[in-house]
Scaffold this active site. Structure first.
Site, PDB file in Angstrom:
ATOM      1  N   GLU A   1      -3.140 -29.737   8.513  1.00 43.52           N
ATOM      2  CA  GLU A   1      -3.390 -29.151   7.532  1.00 43.52           C
ATOM      3  C   GLU A   1      -4.369 -27.896   7.421  1.00 43.52           C
ATOM      4  OE1 GLU A   1      -5.064 -29.416   2.712  1.00 43.52           O
ATOM      5  OE2 GLU A   1      -4.540 -31.014   3.549  1.00 43.52           O
TER       6      GLU A   1
ATOM      7  N   TYR B   1       0.736  -1.195  -0.116  1.00 37.16           N
ATOM      8  CA  TYR B   1      -0.092   0.030  -0.029  1.00 37.16           C
ATOM      9  C   TYR B   1       0.839   1.326   0.128  1.00 37.16           C
ATOM     10  CZ  TYR B   1      -4.853  -1.834   0.102  1.00 37.16           C
ATOM     11  OH  TYR B   1      -5.811  -2.476  -0.087  1.00 37.16           O
TER      12      TYR B   1
ATOM     13  N   ASP C   1      -5.075 -33.711   4.105  1.00 37.58           N
ATOM     14  CA  ASP C   1      -6.016 -34.356   3.382  1.00 37.58           C
ATOM     15  C   ASP C   1      -5.475 -35.325   2.382  1.00 37.58           C
ATOM     16  OD1 ASP C   1      -8.235 -32.765   4.119  1.00 37.58           O
ATOM     17  OD2 ASP C   1      -7.973 -31.362   2.648  1.00 37.58           O
TER      18      ASP C   1
END
Length: 416
Positions: free
Chosen positions: A245, A159, A297
């Site tokens: 995870e 920014y 996963d």
């Protein structure tokens, strides 16, 4: 239809009852974890370095540098540019290339490193002109930060000049380029990522002088500090670190106080790991010298996330020596677990073409080929074309993960 639902519920109840019968006492469940922890503590602390390996390729690694050293590097780089202009050779930066072709997996170190090929970023070249300007601007901003001895987030940095940077990915990429060029870690540039990772469990430490007890942080856990240099006095009676995870599994384990029954520290980066979480995990491993077990996963992206923790990422291969924890054990959820734990078909998802492509690419990676058990699991995934999330275990009950699945995996020492 109601009969089918009743049958599935009955099967789930029977499996839960069977698993409960298999579970032994907590001490017996932790027997193999204790053996692994003792083995980790017995490993030599000093690991091989790139310099000792005599590799056929020159490789580049960075080190932590204080603000004064970074200022010296920036001023030296600008002097080189000025000298080039005065010689009539133009305004050009010479930076290490971070392309995939310049990456190398080193089996002896079990991580990805960056070779020493370089690229040129000339202001007079239309294809690199804009990058040269952004590079100069970020060098100026980092010089200011190091002079003032203050830290900002990557978002703050973006920014400061939105019109020039256009997108934060542009300023983030140049930050990595500069860290590599200056020979320092990205945190040495006094630019940190926003807080993302969290930790809970049997861990205490000081953060910038303030005492933190991670058993008293509630279900949400303690945010991992963006500036790891301010973390010290780390103590724990944990037997292992459980790397998770996803935030949903983390919350389940935290709410069930899994770490009270099975002494551990639970960490998540809520998906793709950020730098602070990777640094924090490595620091815990080095200080506590306990094993790290991973719960991800059962899909190619879960393995890619795990590989970033273990081997490093392509983007930051120049800093892999500081960011990687190579000897993490894959606890679950593994493709072989889907049949072994009778995961219902409605909880198994078909892999997309992109999933299968990613899985096949992983099978070609040198670090995967180095582990036959990983190859075996990935081949099951790619052949069956089926994936599943950790949350699939909730089909047997919301607390199945903490009360049966993980205890069984620990009891059997079922990690690779």
């Amino acid at each position: 239809m109601s009969g089918k639902v009743a049958g599935k519920k009955k099967a789930g109840t029977e499996l839960t009852a069977l698993n409960k019968k298999k579970l032994k006492s907590v001490d017996e469940i932790l027997g193999k974890v204790k053996w692994l922890a003792e083995r980790v503590k017995g490993e030599p602390e000093v690991q091989k370095t790139l310099a000792e390996l005599n590799l056929p390729h020159a490789c580049r690694e960075v080190v932590d540098k204080d603000a004064g050293a970074v200022l010296d590097e920036i001023e030296t780089a600008i002097l080189f540019v000025a000298a080039s202009v005065l010689r009539g050779e133009g305004f050009t930066y010479t930076l290490p290339s971070r392309s995939k072709a310049n990456q190398l997996y080193v089996p002896e170190l079990d991580r990805i490193v960056l070779k020493d090929s370089q690229s040129h970023r000339a202001f007079a070249n239309t294809s690199t002109c804009r990058k040269a300007v952004i590079t100069t601007r970020i060098l100026q901003l980092v010089h200011e930060l190091c002079t003032k001895r203050i830290h900002v987030t990557k978002r703050d940095l973006f920014y400061t000049d939105v019109k020039l940077f256009e997108d934060q990915s542009n300023s983030d990429a140049i930050l990595d380029d500069l860290a590599c060029m200056l020979g320092c870690t990205r945190s040495s540039l006094h630019v940190v990522a926003s807080e993302k990772g969290v930790v809970v469990g049997r861990l205490t430490f000081r953060e910038d002088g303030d005492p933190i007890d991670c058993r008293r942080m509630g279900v949400g856990g303690k945010a991992i500090p963006p500036n790891i240099d301010k973390v010290d006095a780390i103590t724990s009676d944990a037997m292992f670190i459980l790397l998770v995870e996803k935030d949903a599994a983390f919350m389940r384990l935290a709410e069930d106080r899994f770490y009270n029954t099975y002494p551990c520290i639970i960490i998540t980066a809520k998906g793709q790991p950020d730098v602070a979480t990777r640094l924090f995990l490595r620091k815990l491993k080095q200080v506590l010298r306990i094993p790290v077990l991973a719960l991800v996963d059962s899909d190619p992206y879960g393995l890619k996330i795990l590989s970033v923790y273990m081997k490093g990422s392509m983007n930051m291969s120049y800093d892999s020596s500081n960011l990687t924890t190579p000897d993490i054990k894959w606890l679950g959820v593994r493709p072989s677990d889907l049949d072994r734990f009778s995961i219902p078909q409605q909880c198994r998802l078909p892999m997309t073409d992109e999933d299968i492509k990613t899985g096949k690419k992983l099978l070609e990676e040198d670090f995967v080929k180095a582990n036959p058990e990983w190859v075996k699991e990935l081949e099951i995934m790619v052949t069956t074309k089926v994936k599943a999330e950790i949350q699939a275990l909730s089909s047997f009950g919301f607390q199945y993960l903490s009360q049966q699945y993980l205890p069984l995996k620990l009891q059997e020492g079922d990690w690779i």
